[in-house]
Design a protein around this motif. Sequence first.
Motif, PDB file in Angstrom:
ATOM      1  N   LEU A 151       0.848  -1.181   0.000  1.00 28.75           N
ATOM      2  CA  LEU A 151       0.000   0.000   0.000  1.00 28.75           C
ATOM      3  C   LEU A 151       0.886   1.233   0.000  1.00 28.75           C
ATOM      4  N   ARG A 152       0.428   2.255  -0.663  1.00 27.96           N
ATOM      5  CA  ARG A 152       1.144   3.530  -0.543  1.00 27.96           C
ATOM      6  C   ARG A 152       0.807   4.159   0.794  1.00 27.96           C
ATOM      7  N   PRO A 153       1.728   4.987   1.296  1.00 28.99           N
ATOM      8  CA  PRO A 153       1.489   5.594   2.616  1.00 28.99           C
ATOM      9  C   PRO A 153       0.222   6.433   2.652  1.00 28.99           C
ATOM     10  N   PHE A 154      -0.437   6.437   3.795  1.00 28.59           N
ATOM     11  CA  PHE A 154      -1.607   7.282   4.013  1.00 28.59           C
ATOM     12  C   PHE A 154      -1.660   7.634   5.486  1.00 28.59           C
ATOM     13  N   THR A 155      -2.491   8.601   5.789  1.00 32.57           N
ATOM     14  CA  THR A 155      -2.743   8.970   7.183  1.00 32.57           C
ATOM     15  C   THR A 155      -4.035   8.309   7.609  1.00 32.57           C
ATOM     16  N   LEU A 156      -4.000   7.693   8.763  1.00 33.30           N
ATOM     17  CA  LEU A 156      -5.189   7.005   9.268  1.00 33.30           C
ATOM     18  C   LEU A 156      -5.813   7.852  10.365  1.00 33.30           C
ATOM     19  N   MET A 201      -3.161   9.050  12.432  1.00 33.55           N
ATOM     20  CA  MET A 201      -1.756   8.669  12.564  1.00 33.55           C
ATOM     21  C   MET A 201      -1.138   8.441  11.197  1.00 33.55           C
ATOM     22  N   SER A 202       0.144   8.666  11.075  1.00 32.22           N
ATOM     23  CA  SER A 202       0.780   8.420   9.783  1.00 32.22           C
ATOM     24  C   SER A 202       2.225   8.032  10.032  1.00 32.22           C
ATOM     25  N   HIS A 230       0.583   2.102   6.985  1.00 35.58           N
ATOM     26  CA  HIS A 230       0.065   1.469   5.773  1.00 35.58           C
ATOM     27  C   HIS A 230       0.561   0.031   5.604  1.00 35.58           C
ATOM     28  N   ARG A 281      -6.204   5.608  -4.639  1.00 37.14           N
ATOM     29  CA  ARG A 281      -4.992   6.038  -3.918  1.00 37.14           C
ATOM     30  C   ARG A 281      -5.299   7.125  -2.914  1.00 37.14           C
TER      31      ARG A 281
END
Lengths: 761, 305, 157
Positions: free
Chosen positions: B2-7, C1-2, C23, B46
């Motif tokens: 997965l590409r980075p993301f903010t959760l 959070m990241s 991720h 994305r």
Amino acid sequence: MSARPLRVVGQPVPRVDALEKVTGRARYVTDLTVPGMAHAKVLRSPYAHARVKRVDATRARALSGVFAVLAGADLTWCDPYYGPAYRDRPVLAIDVARYEGEPVAAVAAVDEATAERALELVDVDYEPLTAVMTLEEALAPGAPLVHAGQPPAGHFADLSTLRPQPGTNICHQFHFARGAAAAALTGADVVVEDAYRFPSVQHVALEPHAVLAAWDETGALTLWASTQNPYSVRVELAKMFDVPLARIRVVVPHLGGGFGSKTYAKLEPLAATLARVAGRPVRLAASIPEAFQTVRRCASRVMLRVGFRRDGILVAVECDADYDVGAYADIGPRVVQKGTYTATGPYRVPHVRLEARAVYTNTTPGGAFRGFGVPQLAWALESLFDVAADRLNRDPVDLRRQNFLAHGEEFAPGDTPIDGKLEESLSRAAEAIGWTRASAADRGRGVAAMLKASVAPSVSEAIVRLHADGSVTVLASAVEMGQGARTVLAQIAAEVLSVPLDRVTVVQPDTAVTPYDQTTSSSRSTAMTGRAVQVAAEDVREQLLAIAAPSLGLAARDLALADGAVVAASRRLTYAEALALRFGMSGGELIGRGVIAPGRTAAPLGGSTPFWEMAVGAAEVSVDEETGAVRVERYVSVADVGRAINPLTLEGQDEGGVVQGLGHTLLEEMLYADGHLLNGTLLVYRVPRADDAPPELECRFVENADGSGPFGAKGAGEGSLIPVSPAVANALARLTGVRLRELPLTPERVWRALRARSSRT
Amino acid sequence: MLRPFTLHRPATAREACALLAGLGEEAAVYAGGTELLLLMKLGLLRPRHLVDVKRIGGFGDIADGPRLAIGAAVTHRAVERSALVQARCPLVGSVARHVANVRVRNVGTVGGNLAFADPHSDLATLFLTLDAAVELVSPRGSRELPLAEFVRGPWETARASDELLASVRLTPWPSGTAAAYVKFGVHERPTLAVAAALRLDGGGRGGGDRILDARVAVGCVSPRPMRVAAAEASLAGASIADVDGAARAASEIAAASVDPADDLYGSADYKREMVAVFVRRALRIAAARARGAEPSERFPHAVVA
Amino acid sequence: MSGGVTIHVIVNGRARDLEVDVHALLLDVLRDGLDLKGAKRSCDTQVCGACTVLVDGLAVSACTYLAVEADARSVLTVEGLAEGESLHPLQRAFVEAGAVQCGFCTSGMLLTARAMLAENASPTRDDVLHYLRGSLCRCTGYRKIVDAVLAAAETVR
């Protein structure tokens, strides 16, 4: 050979690798890492046929963490073509991409995410070309050529007589004849004929192709590869990089399934090339969709004409078979030969004309898949046999029995005589399915038989080492892909040397360590590699007896091996003692060698089959007529195996073969439209699930110790799959009167056929 | 990968909606992730932000009332095992048991399923027969929308980008209703799904024998699942003892009403015919249940709930 | 959070503090971060079950499950099934029944069966088929796997 009862051969012992597999400790290629390892990703052609005009990797190379980006045009420093029949397949597309999914560029990067991002930065200019997607399109006069010009021959001697038809997409033709088939058919009382189609299907091994390649500072190459023939991979790479065979090492850990998809080089050349350019080890692992773009079964259209006398005697068979081998020949030409060679099945037929063609199309290359061309032919022949039985007003089991080749009878001049009793398999299968008992009104039964030759000539070599403590190492290159090869080899060595099974270690195939074995395929590992192990173990035995004899004051012929010792009457010399005697110290080992290499013969395919694989399948089916859904309620497979070295693993293999056969029979088909594969994922490519297995499934074996393999063994593993589709179709025909000639028998296909029947009546 | 993301893990719907409003197209709503994460792995979506709704108060609840309210973050497994669902809408629990496979049921949510609106989703088909309505919340407040209006087409709903599906409200059938659900297909997702419910006079088992009204919904064969009103009307007044004729008529109406396309799940004419077959079968099973019997007949490649 | 976060997970009975990317998928954290290679990547689309692990006793597709979702939870992989050298009855049953061939599906099958037995100690054959609907095997034809699960159920009872 001792007449003493067998201790471990013939026993249903748990497989030797069971423990590591149930505890998650078994290692497959993608479980392996080496220091500095890079991860590879592949950019694949979105077109079935296109000129690759320009590949610009500038932006991709500039991405931090990228070690190498390669395109076909970069491969000027090696021989970029490989292939066992024709060396027609480039590591990366050169000037033209010939199928959707063909590798066009590849990246090695610090991790998979970077590699994926780099792929997106590779710019490719394609010029789409007209594609030929089917046999009909590829064979049409004036059809665009998948390959312009004839590629050079590959590394298999038996295919040195490749016969393409220049100027067409036909890359190989096979012809076999005896008697006068055309005249015999004209004179036959009943002739049944039709064309049968077999679909493109994919192996769907749960572990897709994977390889880890590493060059060392001396210019030697090591690969850990998920491959069924490390030696074939080795020779391809040696040619490609002009490196001596001795400096290429292919190691094979466990395979997560093979079924033929991992025979001959697939992704190994690309991984090795990337590793060389990147200057570091590279691991390349395909996904399931990429496996669909790497290899599949050769689809086929088989036209058969079969002539019978009124009394049921089969007099003639004419076969015209076209196999779709995809964009690169892979082992397709041999599939075509092999399948067509036994187009006459397990029957006596005086007049025969067999023609087959391997045809290029712009689709995923077709290669080996369990059955190797024979399922495609058996689908046609065994279906027509029942059509004939109907016309002759004969019971289909009886008609087969009448025409079976007998034990010891010649199949073809120069080839091995039939080494089994087909009638026994047929009788047992018929009995088990209850053939003579009336079936329920909503059930139908069908049978089918098969015959297949194993690859010949072929070579298997093995080494057995007896250590100072009496434990044993077996070195052989039969690949463990789930079929239980390692266990069977261990059992053979344990039996000959009379040691407990857990004192035998079978090491993983490693071309630097385990000697040459041609291939793990063709149902040959027990009969050929096993025989090599047996001979090697016997060599050790002879050495032990020779050491012990003077010490025990007896002739070697008066000695035997028992429980880890050389024995005679009440005298006993353990192996440890024998070795201490031999070497004068605690240390040293005895090394035994076995070489099984029958060589070329006058047989039509260049070598005499080491054994005939023969089996019968019987199916009982029901059908939901409103939807066309067919259910196999009961299935019986009986295989004539000579000796079941391990009845437990063998039964498991054959159960798996039946269910895999149900895949192409009822569910599986690769579907293309407008040049694109529509269903290359498990969301829409349906493989059998647990509830698709027949509720009653029996796999049985005929064991007459009549094989040339160890302890009278022959080969097995393909015979359970081959009869499935005609047995099921025959059962369906007997139940509904409907005869289908195209697989898979999906609900919709059956539904349409049932409606056509209804509208006719 | 997965590409980075903010959760983001908002604790309230208000917070979640504010995030969605602020992030717009950069955000995706995330519950079980069984659809979303798959699309992200394939690179088809994305989002740089995921707004996790699993911690929002009430989203994980199943609440009783005149209507049964299933929170958007309730998993299929929770629905399957809910005593409340079993008491009020047992067929919903039975159908939940057969969504996809056990792993998807453990993690996937009802809300995610409805909001994703996969044309082969079978849950919506059943819900249509329960007068389902979705509760949508946004910075502007909340609104309720009948499910039939919420699902607009393949992967298309009426949810605004700053709206959250908070719950789905089901109106349980009155007692004296017998129902059945059947889905059919070879692939992971079904070729068709049929839900049929028959309300009988007499209000209870062994009571009356006449169908007062019927619900028939068909899913997976048209751009969206639908009730077939004409088929329902044709069933009203029919006698349970004589249901075969009525079922046949209703099934033909249903088959004529769907709008199937040729695809990997079947060709259009086959699907149309299978709609007829399975509407008939679902009605037969419902009728048998109305008489107090549990039919044991099962069909290959079909699931009966 | 990241970016990177710390999660607290009990993996095979052992409390772990793991540094993971938000991720990151659970499968990769287990295989690459913890060297627990038993769970496999196969279809990568939640269809085949080769990547199955148990989170708080429930089977999930680790290939499509964020590692951060395992925070404050327990995860069981195939490496945690045995107690030391003592195999779980399911493992023993698989060995004895010949239910293992290539082994790639085995981890997923074992864990799925374990989850089932925790819910249903007396499964029928149909119960097992229902539970294993999402677990594919290409080698065995399933019969010995189902037999093994039923045999283990009996042993556990």
